[in-house]
Design a protein around this motif. Structure first.
Motif, PDB file in Angstrom:
ATOM      1  N   GLU A  25     -42.601-154.260 144.424  1.00  0.00           N
ATOM      2  CA  GLU A  25     -42.300-154.172 142.992  1.00  0.00           C
ATOM      3  C   GLU A  25     -43.447-154.719 142.150  1.00  0.00           C
ATOM      4  O   GLU A  25     -43.747-154.208 141.065  1.00  0.00           O
ATOM      5  N   GLN A  26     -44.130-155.762 142.673  1.00  0.00           N
ATOM      6  CA  GLN A  26     -45.252-156.353 141.941  1.00  0.00           C
ATOM      7  C   GLN A  26     -46.447-155.393 141.918  1.00  0.00           C
ATOM      8  O   GLN A  26     -47.155-155.295 140.917  1.00  0.00           O
ATOM      9  N   VAL A  27     -46.656-154.693 143.015  1.00  0.00           N
ATOM     10  CA  VAL A  27     -47.742-153.714 143.062  1.00  0.00           C
ATOM     11  C   VAL A  27     -47.462-152.602 142.059  1.00  0.00           C
ATOM     12  O   VAL A  27     -48.355-152.199 141.289  1.00  0.00           O
ATOM     13  N   LEU A  28     -46.226-152.117 142.029  1.00  0.00           N
ATOM     14  CA  LEU A  28     -45.868-151.062 141.074  1.00  0.00           C
ATOM     15  C   LEU A  28     -46.028-151.552 139.631  1.00  0.00           C
ATOM     16  O   LEU A  28     -46.488-150.806 138.765  1.00  0.00           O
ATOM     17  N   PHE A  58     -58.081-149.658 141.089  1.00  0.00           N
ATOM     18  CA  PHE A  58     -57.971-151.119 140.934  1.00  0.00           C
ATOM     19  C   PHE A  58     -57.476-151.698 142.237  1.00  0.00           C
ATOM     20  O   PHE A  58     -56.944-150.988 143.103  1.00  0.00           O
ATOM     21  N   THR A  59     -57.665-152.994 142.382  1.00  0.00           N
ATOM     22  CA  THR A  59     -57.174-153.714 143.559  1.00  0.00           C
ATOM     23  C   THR A  59     -56.043-154.630 143.087  1.00  0.00           C
ATOM     24  O   THR A  59     -56.278-155.496 142.233  1.00  0.00           O
ATOM     25  N   PRO A  60     -54.855-154.442 143.632  1.00  0.00           N
ATOM     26  CA  PRO A  60     -53.752-155.324 143.216  1.00  0.00           C
ATOM     27  C   PRO A  60     -54.055-156.777 143.568  1.00  0.00           C
ATOM     28  O   PRO A  60     -54.651-157.071 144.602  1.00  0.00           O
ATOM     29  N   ARG A  61     -53.684-157.671 142.707  1.00  0.00           N
ATOM     30  CA  ARG A  61     -53.903-159.100 142.912  1.00  0.00           C
ATOM     31  C   ARG A  61     -52.633-159.865 142.727  1.00  0.00           C
ATOM     32  O   ARG A  61     -51.918-159.725 141.848  1.00  0.00           O
TER      33      ARG A  61
END
Length: 173
Positions: free
Chosen positions: A147-150, A170-173
């Protein structure tokens, strides 16, 4: 006894003993009236009457405080009431002010949370098995929940002039 809503310092400053006695009598009368009102059936109360128990408690406290001020003036031989010389009343006033400030801060925080909750969007998204597996792999690599990545993906979405949605790499952080 701490009394809500009354600040003898603000309302009593410069009053003579006779004027304080009038305040004591008025508070006693109002205490009696609110107790009688409290004992009356709810059907006899108007639609705009506040909480009768709260009002009764306030007048009990105000009556007690005006009696305290009168006794203090009599005991100290003061001709007029001076909040600066009333150590106990001043301490209570500072405590009330601190409580009021805390209550206002808690209310403002609660209102911000409610506004944030209204602004939030919670959605269920059904993804295909393949997309779901890829999302879980990405999330596992970054230490995030899917959910955080989305959510990060959505934060980066742009709408072009023609209405097309685009996301830069982008790179998820």
């Amino acid at each position: 006894m701490m009394w809500p809503g009354l600040r003898s310092g603000a309302k009593g400053e410069g009053l003579s003993a006779a004027q304080v006695a009038v305040k004591v009598a008025e508070a006693e009368r109002r205490e009696r009236e609110t107790r009688q009102h409290l004992d009356s059936p709810a059907s006899e109360r108007g639609p705009y009457d506040g909480d009768p128990e709260d009002l009764a408690e306030q007048w009990v406290a105000r009556h007690a405080e005006w009696r305290r001020v009168a006794a203090l003036m009599d005991g100290q031989g003061w001709l007029i009431y001076s909040p600066e010389r009333d150590v106990q009343g001043s301490a209570w006033a500072r405590e009330r002010d601190a409580q009021r400030e805390g209550a206002l801060a808690r209310r403002a925080a609660w209102q911000r949370e409610r506004q944030d909750a209204r602004d939030e969007l919670k959605a269920k998204v059904w993804l295909s098995g393949e997309v779901s597996r890829r999302l879980r792999v990405i999330a596992a690599r970054t230490g995030l929940e899917p959910e955080q990545v989305l959510a990060q993906l959505v934060d980066r979405v742009r709408v072009d002039d023609d209405g097309a949605l685009t996301v830069d790499a982008f790179t998820p952080r």
